[in-house]
Design an enzyme around this catalytic site. Structure first.
Site, PDB file in Angstrom:
ATOM      1  N   LYS A  43       0.806  -1.227   0.000  1.00  0.00           N
ATOM      2  CA  LYS A  43       0.000   0.000   0.000  1.00  0.00           C
ATOM      3  C   LYS A  43       0.840   1.279   0.000  1.00  0.00           C
ATOM      4  O   LYS A  43       0.424   2.309  -0.508  1.00  0.00           O
ATOM      5  CB  LYS A  43      -0.944  -0.008   1.201  1.00  0.00           C
ATOM      6  CG  LYS A  43      -2.007  -1.106   1.074  1.00  0.00           C
ATOM      7  CD  LYS A  43      -3.347  -0.655   1.552  1.00  0.00           C
ATOM      8  CE  LYS A  43      -4.419  -1.640   1.123  1.00  0.00           C
ATOM      9  NZ  LYS A  43      -4.293  -2.946   1.842  1.00  0.00           N
TER      10      LYS A  43
ATOM     11  N   SER B  72       1.477  -9.914  -0.791  1.00  0.00           N
ATOM     12  CA  SER B  72       1.134  -8.487  -0.700  1.00  0.00           C
ATOM     13  C   SER B  72       1.528  -7.861   0.626  1.00  0.00           C
ATOM     14  O   SER B  72       1.772  -6.663   0.706  1.00  0.00           O
ATOM     15  CB  SER B  72      -0.362  -8.296  -0.947  1.00  0.00           C
ATOM     16  OG  SER B  72      -1.130  -9.123  -0.082  1.00  0.00           O
TER      17      SER B  72
ATOM     18  N   GLU C 109      -9.663   6.765   3.608  1.00  0.00           N
ATOM     19  CA  GLU C 109     -10.525   5.776   4.257  1.00  0.00           C
ATOM     20  C   GLU C 109      -9.657   4.571   4.588  1.00  0.00           C
ATOM     21  O   GLU C 109      -8.637   4.347   3.938  1.00  0.00           O
ATOM     22  CB  GLU C 109     -11.660   5.351   3.316  1.00  0.00           C
ATOM     23  CG  GLU C 109     -11.305   4.236   2.302  1.00  0.00           C
ATOM     24  CD  GLU C 109     -10.224   4.602   1.285  1.00  0.00           C
ATOM     25  OE1 GLU C 109     -10.055   5.794   1.005  1.00  0.00           O
ATOM     26  OE2 GLU C 109      -9.536   3.681   0.774  1.00  0.00           O
TER      27      GLU C 109
HETATM   28  C1  PLP Z   1      -5.197  -3.984   1.629  1.00  0.00           C
HETATM   29  C2  PLP Z   1      -4.500  -5.245   1.390  1.00  0.00           C
HETATM   30  C3  PLP Z   1      -4.903  -6.135   0.370  1.00  0.00           C
HETATM   31  C4  PLP Z   1      -6.096  -5.917  -0.487  1.00  0.00           C
HETATM   32  O1  PLP Z   1      -6.087  -4.770  -1.257  1.00  0.00           O
HETATM   33  P1  PLP Z   1      -5.832  -4.786  -2.821  1.00  0.00           P
HETATM   34  O2  PLP Z   1      -6.133  -3.387  -3.223  1.00  0.00           O
HETATM   35  O3  PLP Z   1      -6.766  -5.773  -3.438  1.00  0.00           O
HETATM   36  O4  PLP Z   1      -4.420  -5.145  -3.050  1.00  0.00           O
HETATM   37  C5  PLP Z   1      -4.146  -7.282   0.168  1.00  0.00           C
HETATM   38  N1  PLP Z   1      -3.077  -7.572   0.937  1.00  0.00           N
HETATM   39  C6  PLP Z   1      -2.668  -6.744   1.922  1.00  0.00           C
HETATM   40  C7  PLP Z   1      -1.483  -7.139   2.729  1.00  0.00           C
HETATM   41  C8  PLP Z   1      -3.365  -5.563   2.196  1.00  0.00           C
HETATM   42  O5  PLP Z   1      -2.956  -4.762   3.176  1.00  0.00           O
END
Ligand code: PLP
Length: 405
Positions: free
Chosen positions: A89, A377, A111
């Site tokens: 992010k 992610s 948000e």
């Molecule tokens: C917020 C988040 C997601 C989901 O958000 P996307 O916009 O679909 O990437 C996935 N993995 C992590 C670690 C997150 O913090």
């Protein structure tokens, strides 16, 4: 076929900017400023420097040997979990706050659901000396205390939202309301590939550094710059968009998206928007939406707070509709099992969201010669309470089935 956004802000039938008249000027100004900076090499240089020196990019592309052996294929993990603040992010937060600064804005609003986007935004606001206000549902404020405390320590003001279900959708409504009222000094940082055009495209481009790096790293590792498969989880779709971006129109590469099945897509407790959603409009974008017959939003459920959004980025709605991406709904128990498996085999504790992508290996076979790249992610620190609770009751493979989230 071009799977990227068109001039008008659409991916096929999906996307656009369905905003009330009062927001029209804000969105137009944003669109113009965004166009300008993306063509400006000095913006790109500033962004790249922060990604390198502050976030720690490039994130490694790690060949997961034991996981590869277990599944009889070649698995590379794109380690977004190693970024500063622990997830992808931050890439987007830096891009948008830099843009806000160039637009002369002094106040940032955001948000947040689980709090990850809020923490990333508060972090960048501290770095760039911007006022920061984060809207968060009251339910989430209670569930995610640590992230609330981090945001406050970083100097942000966290506003608990008490309308609706008091979760992400309601926090987003409140942020949009704030943006309406404070158009002059305020910039709204959206955390995923959702919202009115140009947000989905902008967030995808700021995250596309993920797939640019994958290309270079694969070239060095295997002597060609594309994989056979890319796998990522989708909440709103930003880490998946970043992972796919360079390869959207390269049909040699199979795209696989893992959405949150919750307790199962037929149980009424699910966040599998692509499986369950119908076309509609949410937060300014035409996309798939989990809704009742008469168009009321259905509250999503997933064990992972980052995936329970009742909409989905328009890029992904289109990729799914055209069959360009394969979409699997991964249930809570499968994700938890995959998280423990990665921990045991590779010594990496993933975020619960990322574990949905990892669970694809339990569903689908890949060939011995295939190269599979999966984006981790985020890291699992924020999910430790859940993991500890499940670990205590865990005796062996398969025992997690039916476990209460
Ligand atoms: C917020 C988040 C997601 C989901 O958000 P996307 O916009 O679909 O990437 C996935 N993995 C992590 C670690 C997150 O913090």
């Amino acid at each position: 076929m071009d799977y990227n956004v068109n001039e008008a802000g659409y991916y096929g039938n999906f996307g656009g900017a369905y905003v009330p008249e009062i927001l029209y000027a804000n969105v137009e100004n944003l669109k113009n400023a965004y166009r300008k900076v993306m063509d400006d090499p000095s913006f790109r240089a500033e962004f790249d420097k922060l990604l390198r020196d502050y976030v720690g990019r490039p994130s490694p592309l790690y060949r997961a040997g034991r996981l590869s052996e277990k599944y009889g294929t070649n698995i590379f993990l794109k380690r977004e979990d190693l970024n500063h603040t622990g997830a992808h992010k931050i890439n987007n937060a830096i891009g948008q706050v830099l843009l806000a600064r160039r637009m002369g804005k002094t106040r940032i609003i955001a948000e947040t659901g689980a709090g990850q986007h809020g923490v990333a935004t508060a972090t960048v606001c501290a770095l760039m000396n911007m006022e920061c206000v984060v809207y968060m549902g009251e339910t989430d404020v209670r569930r995610q205390r640590l992230n609330v405390q981090k945001m406050e320590m970083l100097g942000a003001k966290v506003f608990p939202v008490t309308s609706g279900n008091k979760t992400l959708k309601d926090a987003t409504n409140e942020a949009i309301r704030d943006w309406c009222c404070n158009p002059r000094d305020t910039y709204y940082v959206i955390g995923s590939t959702v919202g009115p055009h140009p947000y989905p495209d902008m967030v995808a481009r700021f995250q596309s550094v993920i797939s640019e790096e994958i290309g270079k790293q694969l070239q060095a590792e295997i002597g060609r710059d594309y994989p056979d498969y890319l796998i990522a989880c989708v909440g709103g779709g930003s880490n998946a968009a970043g992972t796919f971006f360079r390869y959207l129109n390269d049909e040699r590469v199979h795209l696989i998206a893992a959405e949150a099945g919750g307790k199962g897509i037929d149980t009424g407790e699910s966040a599998a928007t692509i499986h369950l959603g119908k076309e509609g409009i949410i937060h300014g974008s035409r996309t798939l939406v989990m809704q009742t017959e008469d168009g009321q939003i259905v509250e999503p459920y997933s064990i992972s707070a980052g995936l329970d959004y009742p909409g989905i980025g328009p890029m992904h709605a289109n990729l799914a509709k055209l069959g360009r991406a394969e979409v699997l709904a991964i249930n809570d128990d499968e994700a938890v099992r995959a998280a423990f498996e990665l921990t045991e085999l590779e010594g990496i504790i993933p975020a619960l969201e990322s574990a949905h992508a990892l669970a694809v290996f339990g569903r689908k076979r890949f060939g011995r010669e295939d190269t599979v790249v999966l984006t981790v992610s985020g890291r699992g620190d924020k999910d430790m309470e859940t993991y500890i609770r499940l670990f205590a009751g865990r005796k062996g493979e398969g025992d997690l089935k039916g476990e209460e989230a």
